[in-house]
Design a protein around this motif. Structure first.
Motif, PDB file in Angstrom:
ATOM      1  N   TRP A   1       4.058  11.333 -14.886  1.00 41.02           N
ATOM      2  CA  TRP A   1       3.386  12.561 -14.459  1.00 41.02           C
ATOM      3  C   TRP A   1       3.769  12.835 -13.016  1.00 41.02           C
ATOM      4  O   TRP A   1       3.818  11.918 -12.176  1.00 41.02           O
ATOM      5  N   PHE A   2       4.066  14.103 -12.697  1.00 45.70           N
ATOM      6  CA  PHE A   2       4.511  14.470 -11.360  1.00 45.70           C
ATOM      7  C   PHE A   2       3.884  15.804 -10.997  1.00 45.70           C
ATOM      8  O   PHE A   2       3.809  16.723 -11.815  1.00 45.70           O
ATOM      9  N   ASP A   3       3.436  15.920  -9.740  1.00 49.28           N
ATOM     10  CA  ASP A   3       2.817  17.151  -9.268  1.00 49.28           C
ATOM     11  C   ASP A   3       3.243  17.370  -7.817  1.00 49.28           C
ATOM     12  O   ASP A   3       3.245  16.430  -7.006  1.00 49.28           O
ATOM     13  N   MET A   4       3.601  18.613  -7.474  1.00 50.22           N
ATOM     14  CA  MET A   4       4.094  18.896  -6.133  1.00 50.22           C
ATOM     15  C   MET A   4       3.657  20.274  -5.674  1.00 50.22           C
ATOM     16  O   MET A   4       3.650  21.229  -6.457  1.00 50.22           O
ATOM     17  N   ALA A   5       3.287  20.372  -4.403  1.00 49.32           N
ATOM     18  CA  ALA A   5       2.964  21.649  -3.768  1.00 49.32           C
ATOM     19  C   ALA A   5       3.803  21.770  -2.502  1.00 49.32           C
ATOM     20  O   ALA A   5       4.073  20.775  -1.821  1.00 49.32           O
ATOM     21  N   SER A   6       4.222  22.991  -2.182  1.00 49.41           N
ATOM     22  CA  SER A   6       5.074  23.195  -1.010  1.00 49.41           C
ATOM     23  C   SER A   6       4.801  24.567  -0.404  1.00 49.41           C
ATOM     24  O   SER A   6       4.239  25.455  -1.053  1.00 49.41           O
ATOM     25  N   SER A   7       5.220  24.729   0.851  1.00 47.35           N
ATOM     26  CA  SER A   7       5.084  26.025   1.509  1.00 47.35           C
ATOM     27  C   SER A   7       6.118  26.130   2.625  1.00 47.35           C
ATOM     28  O   SER A   7       6.579  25.123   3.175  1.00 47.35           O
ATOM     29  N   ILE A   8       6.480  27.380   2.948  1.00 45.26           N
ATOM     30  CA  ILE A   8       7.323  27.690   4.100  1.00 45.26           C
ATOM     31  C   ILE A   8       6.626  28.804   4.871  1.00 45.26           C
ATOM     32  O   ILE A   8       6.480  29.920   4.367  1.00 45.26           O
ATOM     33  N   ASP A   9       6.200  28.482   6.079  1.00 43.02           N
ATOM     34  CA  ASP A   9       5.483  29.445   6.918  1.00 43.02           C
ATOM     35  C   ASP A   9       6.448  29.948   7.989  1.00 43.02           C
ATOM     36  O   ASP A   9       6.918  29.171   8.835  1.00 43.02           O
ATOM     37  N   THR A  10       6.758  31.245   7.951  1.00 41.33           N
ATOM     38  CA  THR A  10       7.684  31.852   8.899  1.00 41.33           C
ATOM     39  C   THR A  10       6.898  32.685   9.906  1.00 41.33           C
ATOM     40  O   THR A  10       6.209  33.641   9.533  1.00 41.33           O
ATOM     41  N   HIS A  11       7.015  32.321  11.192  1.00 42.27           N
ATOM     42  CA  HIS A  11       6.297  33.034  12.255  1.00 42.27           C
ATOM     43  C   HIS A  11       7.312  33.772  13.123  1.00 42.27           C
ATOM     44  O   HIS A  11       8.180  33.157  13.746  1.00 42.27           O
ATOM     45  N   ILE A  12       7.219  35.102  13.152  1.00 44.13           N
ATOM     46  CA  ILE A  12       8.156  35.926  13.908  1.00 44.13           C
ATOM     47  C   ILE A  12       7.836  35.843  15.400  1.00 44.13           C
ATOM     48  O   ILE A  12       6.718  36.176  15.828  1.00 44.13           O
ATOM     49  N   LEU A  13       8.803  35.410  16.194  1.00 44.48           N
ATOM     50  CA  LEU A  13       8.642  35.339  17.641  1.00 44.48           C
ATOM     51  C   LEU A  13       9.038  36.647  18.310  1.00 44.48           C
ATOM     52  O   LEU A  13       8.409  37.067  19.290  1.00 44.48           O
ATOM     53  N   SER A  14      10.096  37.258  17.800  1.00 44.25           N
ATOM     54  CA  SER A  14      10.543  38.525  18.370  1.00 44.25           C
ATOM     55  C   SER A  14      11.407  39.245  17.351  1.00 44.25           C
ATOM     56  O   SER A  14      11.943  38.636  16.420  1.00 44.25           O
ATOM     57  N   GLY A  15      11.534  40.563  17.507  1.00 48.27           N
ATOM     58  CA  GLY A  15      12.393  41.334  16.637  1.00 48.27           C
ATOM     59  C   GLY A  15      11.648  41.945  15.466  1.00 48.27           C
ATOM     60  O   GLY A  15      10.419  41.938  15.389  1.00 48.27           O
ATOM     61  N   ILE A  16      12.422  42.494  14.543  1.00 52.48           N
ATOM     62  CA  ILE A  16      11.860  43.194  13.394  1.00 52.48           C
ATOM     63  C   ILE A  16      11.288  42.217  12.388  1.00 52.48           C
ATOM     64  O   ILE A  16      11.565  41.021  12.424  1.00 52.48           O
ATOM     65  N   GLY A  17      10.491  42.738  11.448  1.00 53.37           N
ATOM     66  CA  GLY A  17       9.932  41.919  10.390  1.00 53.37           C
ATOM     67  C   GLY A  17       8.541  41.436  10.719  1.00 53.37           C
ATOM     68  O   GLY A  17       8.021  41.631  11.826  1.00 53.37           O
TER      69      GLY A  17
END
Length: 683
Positions: free
Chosen positions: A243-259
């Motif tokens: 049995w295998f279970d996995m959770a993940s995340s990628i948090d992108t924080h804009i410092l400058s510029g568009i988006g």
């Protein structure tokens, strides 16, 4: 500098004189795998490994000069194609779900009578289509062992990743009973920090962002195996549950510029089970029959999503898969010069998968989103091995595979494939300590059922459709290997191969703007490698070893979009690695390190972009202490160089052959160094 050092070492080794009658320490006894053992079989008794104080058969395999463990490919459908390069008492374990190294780790070094290193074949040994095989021969006396391992990964932020293992075994000749369990809660190298910078077509920075990558997984696994004499033969039954279970995340924080800031999340879980059986018995003195049965079943569920200030996307999948295998082999050895083998294998495989995709809550239809793929495959094979003299072995084999793949659901399709797969292999030992191996073979790859079904990389805002038109890639390969043994444990191996490819599997465009895995035509590839295992006793370091490897890859395929020749996707042009280890005080202390000195990057070619992937060389160290024979303590310093993984994306507004560059994205992440601690106790 490394290339120059390897070339100088190669020249020096080739010039090393070997006195008449000199033999490699360890294989001092004649092999017992045939009435007249071929020169290609070396015997390593426990005395050979005594200086390192090994705990398990896996430790002993790791000390075999010039041999590298290959656990095989468990994702390959069928039994023969997934074979590793280690046998146990002449047999391959009837399992695909459990790695070979895990099986060898459960066998204590005290249970091993000898290890046979078979180069080029030996009577009565199934080489699994390989040129070199290690055969672990167990003692016939009663061996009872209980092992507990308490391990943990320690990371710079204080997180502990525990790993608990336990095993019990009783062996008495052919009667064996084994059980094991493992439980872990850890994270992978995808937990890291980094940056992401985007530049427009003119090279102007348009976005600068910080990345925070996180993941955690949990796993449980249990195995049991029982072997007994039945019907005049040996029966082994094994079972596994995971049995295998996995959770993940990628948090992108804009410092400058568009988006705007972005959060990508993923959840994945799976459960699988396997039951396998292997029965073999002799038919007189010169023949043997072997029957194998295997059944696997697996379920997988995943859900991933991306969220920004302007909305989000969601992708989900749910699948079940299974495999049923029946295999029969008949071996006959009329004399010590000839050996024959023939048999057949039948397999049934299925994948039932459903995928969903939505943008801002609105479902988006995908090509082949709900699919059931089934394959009924049969293979007949025959092989003849001829030894005209002790120094020469010639092997000729032919396998013919017939398969029918049926797809139902969003796309109904049925196709039948017939592929002959011949192989000729020659092993020549002109003088002791020198061996030449030549191989000509037609190899046929297997289709990955997952490529028939839609998939997504949500963090890249990319969706792939399924492709029911896929065909397996084929190649003719010619390979030559020269092996030179010297100074007892020293081995120099030179390898060169050339392949002619058909139906290369890569990425192609689909109608509707999607892309998918598909066939892109013909191509060629070449591979060269130098490997050196150098004992350092003559340099004043007793029981110390230095290993080095350097490889070159060249390939060419016509890009399906540009029509120009390029390298295969994801292929490194150069690869290398060096390692050192030394055993002290009869193996009571051991230490060493490894440096993965890869010097090149690889490219992935998509429809709208090209990705360049690069990883800094890795550096690891270890120290091991055995205060008592039954207790082992180990310390590993992993990723000591704090390597950076870099990815550059060249993204176009449309197909990259006809659309301008939209932006370039540079991304780099660092996991940070970590520590691995192990305490192993036998009872």
């Amino acid at each position: 500098m490394l290339i120059r050092a390897l070339l100088l070492a190669t020249t020096a080794v080739l010039a090393v004189p070997i006195p008449a009658g000199a033999q490699t320490p360890g294989p001092a006894e004649p092999a017992t795998v045939g009435d007249t053992p071929p020169q290609g079989v070396l015997i390593f008794t426990p005395d050979f490994f005594a200086s390192s104080g090994p705990n398990t058969a896996l430790d002993m395999i790791g000390r075999l000069p010039g041999f590298g463990l290959d656990s095989g490919d468990n994702d390959t459908r069928g039994f023969a194609g997934a074979a590793g390069n280690v046998l146990i008492d002449g047999d391959r374990p009837a399992t695909k779900s459990e790695d070979l190294d895990a099986i060898l780790r459960r066998i204590s070094a005290d249970s091993v009578e000898r290890i046979e290193l078979i180069r080029g074949g030996a009577p009565g040994i199934d080489m699994q289509g390989r040129a070199v095989i290690a055969n672990v021969v167990l003692k016939r006396t009663v061996q009872i062992e209980r092992v507990i391992e308490v391990n943990s990964y320690l990371y710079p932020d204080g997180y502990l990743g525990p790993l608990l293992k336990g095993s019990w075994s009783r062996r008495e000749g052919d009667d064996q009973l084994e059980a094991s369990f493992s439980a872990s809660a850890d994270r992978t190298g995808q937990t890291a920090t980094g940056y992401r910078r985007r530049f427009d077509a003119a090279g102007t920075l348009t976005q600068d962002a910080d990345l925070d990558l996180w993941d955690r997984y949990r796993s449980l696994e249990g195995t049991v195996a029982w072997q007994v004499r039945v019907g005049g033969g040996k029966l082994r039954i094994n079972a596994l549950g995971n049995w295998f279970d996995m959770a993940s995340s990628i948090d992108t924080h804009i410092l400058s510029g568009i988006g705007s800031d972005e959060l990508n999340t993923g959840d994945y879980s799976s459960a699988n089970g396997e039951v396998g059986a292997n029965w073999s018995r002799p038919l007189g003195e010169r023949a043997e029959i072997e029957l194998i049965g295997l059944q696997t079943y697996e379920t997988e569920d995943s859900l991933s999503g991306s969220r920004t200030a302007s909305g989000g996307t969601d992708f989900g999948s749910d699948s079940t898969s299974g495999e049923s295998i029946a295999r029969a082999v008949l071996r006959f050895r009329p004399n010590d010069r000839w050996a024959w083998e023939g048999g057949g294998e039948a397999a049934y495989n299925f994948l039932d998968s459903t995928t969903t995709y939505a943008e801002n809550g609105v479902p988006v239809p995908l090509p082949s989103a709900s699919v059931r793929v089934e394959e009924l495959r049969g293979e007949a094979f025959g092989q003849a091995t001829w030894r005209p003299r002790a120094s020469l072995t010639v092997e000729a084999a032919l396998r013919v595979e017939v398969s029918e793949i049926r797809q139902s659901g969003d796309s109904d399709r049925s196709r039948t494939f017939v592929y002959p797969k011949p192989r000729v292999q020659l092993t020549w030992t002109p003088i002791p300590d020198h061996q030449v191996r030549l191989r000509l073979e037609r190899e046929v790859g297997q289709l990955d059922f997952e490529d028939f079904v839609a998939s997504a990389d949500v963090d890249l805002n990319q969706v792939e459709g399924g492709n029911p038109e896929l065909e397996p890639e084929k190649s003719w390969v010619v390979e030559g290997v020269y092996e030179r043994r010297f100074w007892g444990e020293g081995v120099l191996t030179l390898t060169a191969s050339h392949r002619e490819w058909e139906d290369i599997v890569d990425v192609i465009p689909l109608v509707g703007g999607f892309e998918a895995v598909g066939n892109v035509g013909t191509g060629t590839s070449d591979f060269q490698q130098v490997q050196l295992a150098l004992p350092l006793d003559r340099f004043g370091l007793a029981n110390a070893r230095f290993h080095a490897r350097y490889s070159w890859n060249q390939s060419s395929v016509i890009d399906p979009l540009t029509g120009e020749a390029r390298r295969f996707s994801s292929q490194l042009a150069n690869g290398c690695g060096v390692s050192f280890d030394q055993d002290l005080r009869g193996g009571r202390w051991s230490y060493g390190g490894h440096h993965g000195c890869n010097l090149d990057d690889s490219f992935q070619y998509r429809i709208r972009e090209v990705r360049r992937l690069e990883t800094d060389p890795d550096l690891t160290f270890f120290v091991q202490w055995k205060p008592r024979p039954e207790l082992t303590l180990r310390f590993d310093a992993g990723n000591a160089s704090d390597l950076e993984r870099r990815r550059t994306r060249f993204v176009h507004t449309g197909p990259r052959n006809s659309s301008p560059l939209a932006f370039r994205e540079d991304r780099g992440t660092r996991q940070g160094p970590f520590v691995f601690l192990q305490a192993r106790r036998t009872f």
